[in-house]
Design an enzyme around this catalytic site. Structure first.
Site, PDB file in Angstrom:
ATOM      1  N   HIS A   3      -9.628   2.512  -2.662  1.00  0.00           N
ATOM      2  CA  HIS A   3      -8.202   2.200  -2.529  1.00  0.00           C
ATOM      3  C   HIS A   3      -7.681   1.436  -3.739  1.00  0.00           C
ATOM      4  O   HIS A   3      -7.465   0.238  -3.681  1.00  0.00           O
ATOM      5  CB  HIS A   3      -8.011   1.388  -1.238  1.00  0.00           C
ATOM      6  CG  HIS A   3      -6.593   1.111  -0.881  1.00  0.00           C
ATOM      7  ND1 HIS A   3      -5.529   1.889  -1.303  1.00  0.00           N
ATOM      8  CD2 HIS A   3      -6.052   0.130  -0.103  1.00  0.00           C
ATOM      9  CE1 HIS A   3      -4.411   1.380  -0.820  1.00  0.00           C
ATOM     10  NE2 HIS A   3      -4.700   0.312  -0.090  1.00  0.00           N
TER      11      HIS A   3
ATOM     12  N   CYS B 205       0.823  -1.218   0.000  1.00  0.00           N
ATOM     13  CA  CYS B 205       0.000   0.000   0.000  1.00  0.00           C
ATOM     14  C   CYS B 205       0.852   1.262   0.000  1.00  0.00           C
ATOM     15  O   CYS B 205       0.333   2.370  -0.189  1.00  0.00           O
ATOM     16  CB  CYS B 205      -0.951  -0.005   1.174  1.00  0.00           C
ATOM     17  SG  CYS B 205      -2.049  -1.432   1.113  1.00  0.00           S
TER      18      CYS B 205
END
Lengths: 399, 451
Positions: free
Chosen positions: A346, A92
């Site tokens: 996301h 991430c």
């Protein structure tokens, strides 16, 4: 001698681009690359051919459309051949890491204009074909089998609730706050507000986290154009300067679940990355020296414990910040004014870049309805892997 | 001389009643059934704990093999950490496989060539769906350690008499061929008649006689003719009522029952394609807890879900298949199977996984450390979206007694309630189960249950 970078790199961001985030069924991976890159190039008032080096961040080509395996997938849709391009993959923190690499390359003089672009195309597959399936089909046949991404953070929530009296409502209220912020962001995936009861009443994903404590799976891309501070053309550009960039891999994928000393109360990676970035930026008292923050709220609990890891409060006191609305727009230190991952979604490789674009917009005073008034300095934060790798970028509207 | 030195029975947690399987027939039996992550290997592994000292041979009996062409005896010997190169053999295809193995163990011990033979029988048989009325079944594993040292009961004699006739049998696939009337009516009777004639058993020397054949009643006449009192001497099969007929285990299971019933001479007639005669003399009184009642499965649908045997089925993941690798399973066996961790020489921190440096003190030397199978829950969560037979999948981070941490799934948790979902601070125990199976191989690893 310094183990990690201890001073500013003197880098400016001069171009910003971000696509709409969401289920973008009418746009391909290549379309998203073009959309974000063209916006950033136009914003920087340069020609695409001025770009001398580029970094492409896509975290999961194998569960997307098998694009983003190398830098080639950035240059092909742009027809931008003949320059060094590298694919960056760091879970991430991939997007933030593409910016770090671009900054380092500029500082080293490898190129004069750098592009960092993050993109992820996850929604061309069904939900059952995505991240959960990857955890079953591809990862180690025995370790952590049974976890989804939500579960690997839920075990932190459980332990923190046990240790510090954090309540289920405290966690849900992160989602309530960020969904309110997201309702003000025309590029967010979800733009509805919600109540604490709605968060608590949505389907359970991994106890205590519900669907509305979890960010959606999303398509999107974001791009920044960067130059050395000395090369900023003040007649054209509205530059935002990078005060500090920290990135740390502080544990492993499996280690936290098998290390008896791991306390499941904080992310060492965030603490380490923040220490690097703060040192470069000269920040000693973050809550007084930072005006707004984008935090990696992939699940609501992660934002809460990151308040502590970024030094905004003491360990165990994050609940007081959300209870006191300190991190809401208009509060002492607004967090995730964009709506965060919970509202924006996301697209993993794009997220870190989107956050930097968001902060930069506020520092330019161009964030519209959700503008944090008088913002001069902000930080973006990512954590991934889950909890192994973190990045912190400090941005300033002055150098 | 050969003796049953020790024995143990492993049963799964769950039971399904005849009432649930076929409500209109009025039958009152129970069937022990495996959880989705159990099979003959895990049940046998469970039964064999603490039975591994000085074992020089392993016999494994089942009619429900996991592998088509791999010796389960060798496989389980390896899982138990027994020495490579010991004698390991499988017995199968007849429900008397358990007593076949016992008979062979007895002969080998008496020959003096072997000292400690582990006889394992393990059976996980399911009848065809909808045909549960026609086939007795119950899942169990039984282990007996046969030695030349005095133990619980002496095996005084063992013999086997072949017969070509079979009762109901399976030919291809799972379908049972029920048309075996001749064998049913005549086979056991004829075979038992031969056995009684050949073996010169004096009925007055027998305290308990055990007949293991679904059509035992047809042979009562033979017993009476040989002087037996059916009412007094024939042991009632209570196991069949409480856990079902456990197939290849059943003969041994009934022997254990007889040993626990009291002292004296015990005869087992274990039948299919012939009869094994096992004669025991039991000189000890065994204090034995009654068979656990287990957890009742009230819904036929839950039973059907259990039968999917570890295939990921929930939440629309029909096609999902877990990655498996024989190489990883073999290479990492120390941790995956034997629970051997690593203790930092300097600071004493214990790790389940091998690391180049201690995460606490950065020192590089470790000693191997046997980890405990009990511990306390440090943190846990219930995963509702992980594809599994029953949701949620409870994931548990455990601080092991004696040091080390491991993260595993909770198991036997098909009926999640506030009370039985594992929470922080709970005492738990590791059990060896199947992570899941795919079309290539089953993956065995540790899970946990509440202590």
């Amino acid at each position: 001698m310094h183990k990690t970078m201890s001073k500013k790199r003197n880098i400016a961001i001069i171009g910003l681009g971000v696509t709409k985030f969401g289920e973008l069924f009418n746009q391909s991976y290549d379309d998203l690359v073009r959309d974000a890159a063209n916006q950033a190039v136009k914003d920087a008032e340069i020609e695409l051919d001025d770009v001398g080096g580029a970094w492409l961040s896509t975290a999961f080509p194998e569960i997307g459309v098998f694009k983003g395996r190398s830098g080639m997938d950035l240059v092909e849709p742009l027809n931008l051949y003949g320059i060094p391009v590298t694919r960056v993959s760091n879970f991430c923190a991939s997007g933030a890491d593409s910016i770090r690499n671009a900054a380092n390359s500029l500082a080293a003089g490898e190129c004069d204009v750098a592009m960092a672009l993050g993109v992820e195309k996850l929604r061309d597959r069904s939900p059952q074909d995505s991240i959960v399936k990857m955890m079953v089909e591809l990862s180690h046949p025995y370790y952590q089998k049974g976890f989804t991404a939500a579960g690997t953070f839920a075990v932190y929530a459980k332990r923190i609730m046990h240790e510090y009296g954090l309540t289920r409502e405290d966690i849900a209220n992160i989602s309530v706050k960020n969904h309110y912020h997201g309702s003000l962001n025309e590029k967010a995936h979800h733009r509805m507000t919600c109540s604490t009861d709605q968060v608590l009443g949505s389907p359970m994903v991994a106890d205590p986290l519900t669907v509305m404590d979890s960010c959606p799976t999303t398509d999107g891309a974001a791009c920044v154009i960067m130059v050395r501070a000395e090369d900023v053309d003040k007649t054209k550009h509205n530059p935002i300067f990078i005060d500090g960039v920290g990135l740390s891999v502080s544990t492993g994928w499996d280690l936290p679940f098998f290390d008896p000393k791991h306390d499941f109360l904080s992310f060492q990676a965030t603490k380490d990355a923040a220490a690097m970035a703060y040192k470069q930026a000269g920040i000693t008292n973050p809550i007084d020296e930072i005006d707004l923050v984008e935090v990696h709220d992939c699940f609501s609990i992660v934002e809460l414990l990151t308040y502590e890891d970024l030094g905004f409060c003491k360990q165990g006191e994050a609940k007081d910040m959300i209870r006191g609305k300190a991190t809401q727009l208009g509060g002492e230190i607004p967090v995730n004014v964009s709506g965060g991952l919970l509202s924006c979604g996301h697209p993993v490789g794009a997220t870190g870049v989107r956050m930097v674009v968001e902060i930069a917009n506020h520092l330019r005073g161009e964030a519209g309805e959700r503008q944090v008034k008088g913002a001069k300095r902000g930080i973006s934060h990512n954590i991934g892997g889950p909890g192994a790798i973190a990045s912190v970028i400090v941005l300033n509207n002055e150098n | 001389m050969s003796y049953i030195k020790e024995y143990r029975v492993a049963l799964p947690e769950f039971r399904i009643s005849d009432k649930t399987l076929h409500p209109r027939l009025g039958r009152k039996g129970q069937h022990a059934v495996c959880y989705t992550d159990q099979d003959i290997i895990t049940l046998a592994f469970d039964a064999c704990q603490n039975f591994t000292k000085d074992v020089d041979a392993v016999f494994f009996a089942t009619t429900t093999p996991v592998f088509r062409n791999r010796y389960h005896a060798s496989y389980i010997a390896d899982l138990l950490g027994l020495e490579q190169g010991i004698l390991a053999m499988d017995f199968g295809t007849s429900v008397r496989a358990g007593s076949d193995a016992l008979l062979m163990a007895d002969k080998l011990i008496k020959s003096g060539e072997y000292k400690n033979i582990l006889v394992i029988a393990s059976e996980v048989y399911y009848p065809e769906i909808g045909k549960e009325t026609r086939a007795a079944f119950g899942h169990a594993a039984v282990v007996m350690l046969i030695t030349d040292e005095e133990g619980i009961a002496e095996i005084t004699n063992t013999k086997s008499y072949s017969s070509a006739l079979a009762e109901d049998f399976r030919y291809k696939g799972e379908k049972v061929q029920y048309d075996a009337r001749f064998a049913r009516n005549e086979g056991f009777k004829m075979n038992l008649g031969l056995v009684l004639k050949e073996s010169n058993i004096n009925s007055s020397d027998v305290n308990q006689i055990i007949l293991h054949s679904p059509y035992a009643k047809n042979a009562f006449g033979q017993l009476k003719k040989a002087g037996f009192d059916i009412e007094k001497q024939l042991m009632k099969d209570t196991v069949a009522m409480s856990v079902g007929n456990t197939g290849a285990c059943h003969g041994l299971f009934l022997l254990i029952n007889a040993i626990e019933n009291g002292q004296g001479n015990i005869f087992l007639f274990d039948y299919l394609n012939g009869t094994n005669v096992i004669e025991l003399t039991n000189n000890t009184i065994i204090e034995f807890p009654p068979i656990k009642e287990g957890t009742q499965i009230e819904a036929y649908q839950d039973y059907l879900q259990l039968r999917k045997q570890g295939k990921f089925t929930a939440r629309g993941y029909e096609s999902i298949e877990m990655f498996s690798s024989e190489m990883i399973s073999e290479r990492e066996k120390d941790g995956l199977v034997y629970l051997r961790g690593y203790e930092c020489v300097k600071c004493g921190t214990i790790y389940y996984m091998k690391a180049a440096r201690c995460n606490a003190c950065h020192q590089t030397e470790f000693n191997q450390k046997q980890l405990e199978k009990t511990g306390i829950v440090y943190t846990a969560t219930s995963e509702y979206y992980f594809p599994n037979s029953f949701a949620p999948t409870n994931m548990v981070v455990i601080d092991l007694d004696g040091g080390g941490r491991i993260t595993v799934q909770q198991t036997d948790d098909m009926f999640p309630t506030e009370e039985n979902i594992i929470k922080i601070g709970d005492k738990v125990e590791l059990v060896f189960r199947k992570m899941m199976e795919n079309d290539k191989k089953p993956n065995y690893f540790w899970k946990c249950i509440k202590r």
